[in-house]
Design a protein around this motif. Sequence first.
Motif, PDB file in Angstrom:
ATOM      1  N   LEU A 134      36.828  38.880  42.034  1.00  0.00           N
ATOM      2  CA  LEU A 134      35.938  39.679  41.775  1.00  0.00           C
ATOM      3  C   LEU A 134      35.734  40.410  43.026  1.00  0.00           C
ATOM      4  O   LEU A 134      35.744  39.896  44.263  1.00  0.00           O
ATOM      5  N   THR A 135      35.330  41.772  42.668  1.00  0.00           N
ATOM      6  CA  THR A 135      35.029  42.738  44.089  1.00  0.00           C
ATOM      7  C   THR A 135      34.084  42.097  45.041  1.00  0.00           C
ATOM      8  O   THR A 135      34.351  42.234  46.380  1.00  0.00           O
ATOM      9  N   ARG A 193      33.624  40.288  34.584  1.00  0.00           N
ATOM     10  CA  ARG A 193      34.966  40.804  34.082  1.00  0.00           C
ATOM     11  C   ARG A 193      35.598  41.681  35.306  1.00  0.00           C
ATOM     12  O   ARG A 193      35.099  42.364  35.962  1.00  0.00           O
ATOM     13  N   ARG A 194      36.505  40.993  35.762  1.00  0.00           N
ATOM     14  CA  ARG A 194      37.511  41.521  36.956  1.00  0.00           C
ATOM     15  C   ARG A 194      38.231  42.737  36.781  1.00  0.00           C
ATOM     16  O   ARG A 194      38.722  43.087  35.509  1.00  0.00           O
ATOM     17  N   ALA A 234      44.881  43.734  38.379  1.00  0.00           N
ATOM     18  CA  ALA A 234      45.499  43.516  39.638  1.00  0.00           C
ATOM     19  C   ALA A 234      45.976  44.847  40.276  1.00  0.00           C
ATOM     20  O   ALA A 234      45.806  44.706  41.574  1.00  0.00           O
ATOM     21  N   SER A 235      46.520  45.658  39.608  1.00  0.00           N
ATOM     22  CA  SER A 235      46.772  47.126  40.301  1.00  0.00           C
ATOM     23  C   SER A 235      45.555  47.474  41.107  1.00  0.00           C
ATOM     24  O   SER A 235      45.589  48.106  42.081  1.00  0.00           O
ATOM     25  N   HIS A 236      44.417  47.363  40.576  1.00  0.00           N
ATOM     26  CA  HIS A 236      43.178  48.112  40.948  1.00  0.00           C
ATOM     27  C   HIS A 236      42.915  47.288  42.164  1.00  0.00           C
ATOM     28  O   HIS A 236      42.694  47.812  43.439  1.00  0.00           O
ATOM     29  N   ILE A 237      42.823  45.984  42.267  1.00  0.00           N
ATOM     30  CA  ILE A 237      42.733  45.169  43.331  1.00  0.00           C
ATOM     31  C   ILE A 237      43.521  45.328  44.557  1.00  0.00           C
ATOM     32  O   ILE A 237      43.097  45.520  45.623  1.00  0.00           O
ATOM     33  N   LEU A 270      42.788  38.440  31.514  1.00  0.00           N
ATOM     34  CA  LEU A 270      43.060  37.791  30.384  1.00  0.00           C
ATOM     35  C   LEU A 270      42.116  36.495  29.947  1.00  0.00           C
ATOM     36  O   LEU A 270      42.213  35.925  28.916  1.00  0.00           O
ATOM     37  N   LEU A 271      41.237  36.161  30.861  1.00  0.00           N
ATOM     38  CA  LEU A 271      40.041  35.132  30.544  1.00  0.00           C
ATOM     39  C   LEU A 271      39.075  35.575  30.274  1.00  0.00           C
ATOM     40  O   LEU A 271      38.282  34.641  29.274  1.00  0.00           O
ATOM     41  N   TRP A 272      38.465  36.813  30.428  1.00  0.00           N
ATOM     42  CA  TRP A 272      37.127  37.277  29.925  1.00  0.00           C
ATOM     43  C   TRP A 272      37.218  37.607  28.639  1.00  0.00           C
ATOM     44  O   TRP A 272      37.975  38.531  28.181  1.00  0.00           O
ATOM     45  N   GLU A 273      36.196  37.010  27.902  1.00  0.00           N
ATOM     46  CA  GLU A 273      35.879  37.648  26.508  1.00  0.00           C
ATOM     47  C   GLU A 273      34.664  38.313  26.156  1.00  0.00           C
ATOM     48  O   GLU A 273      33.807  37.685  26.817  1.00  0.00           O
TER      49      GLU A 273
END
Length: 324
Positions: free
Chosen positions: A160-161, A201-202, A205-208, A226-229
């Motif tokens: 997370l940011t 919600r993260r 990956a490309s933005h991070i 893929l984990l956040w719903e």
Amino acid sequence: MSVPTPAPTGAFHYEFEVLQGYFKQSENDTDDSEFDFLKEKFGLIDRTYPTDSSSTSSSQWKHFAAHIRHLNQNSTTGESIKVLFLGRHGQGWHNVAETKYGTEAWDCKYSMLDGYDGIHWSDANLTELGQEQAKAVHALWESELKEGIPTPETFYVSPLTRTIETADLSFKGLQFGDGREYKPFIKELLREALGVHTCDRRSTASHILQTFPHITLEAGFSDPDLLWEEDYREPRSARTYRLGQLLDDIFETDDGVFLSLTSHSGAIGSILEAVGHRAFSLQTGGVIPVLVRAKRVDEERVKPAKEPSEGPPACKEALAALAN
């Protein structure tokens, strides 16, 4: 930092034990509502160790580090000892929003928005106060490094940011005596409770990687989250299981003894629960060190049954009051 090797396949987990008598936060009589880790210099207890040499004069941290390495080197087969510096991120804009709207309204409505009323909290950034809290941790590390505090051998960080920003402000620019450099290693499972709240919600990956090019993503880190719903908030039992899996991975693949984990209040609470530590609340920007002995067991970690979502709750009086 040497990147930990991928965990081997096969059924295993670790059983954990917190060793008391080393940090004040692990002692049952320490009041977490009044404890100040900055003034207490991380809470290291001033004491002697069986490994102390009467012929040498050294700092408390150096005596501690030598003792812990001795314990680790003399552990029995399948056992290891690590010191985990668990750091909570500084204040984020989601924290500001929850304070502004109240916890009930936050949980049942505002936490599901990307932002409102000029405040943005989806994958929230640190506020100015949050940045100052992280800088205070930096100053504490800078001071204690001069006293011999052992340098973290790996810097694990939630994706997370706000946690990456916190870790950067806490560790970037420090002069580690052993020549080690701060290199954040991103672990997907080190996140806050999953689902519903957009602040958890993260980003992709490309933005991070574009925003923080100095970080290293663990192997298999997906581009989308893929984990956040959107409609299922991870229950506490599932979160503690997830953080237990994270610790299994770390103890299995990382030979380091002193490790830093920058994360979130809920995640840290679950880590403390997973290792058998007493509950200990951390303010935003807080750090708690924990000394853990782990024993490898050749069986899978028991996965809890899936429970109902922990949110969102039905909105009641809080939103009615706002409507008026």
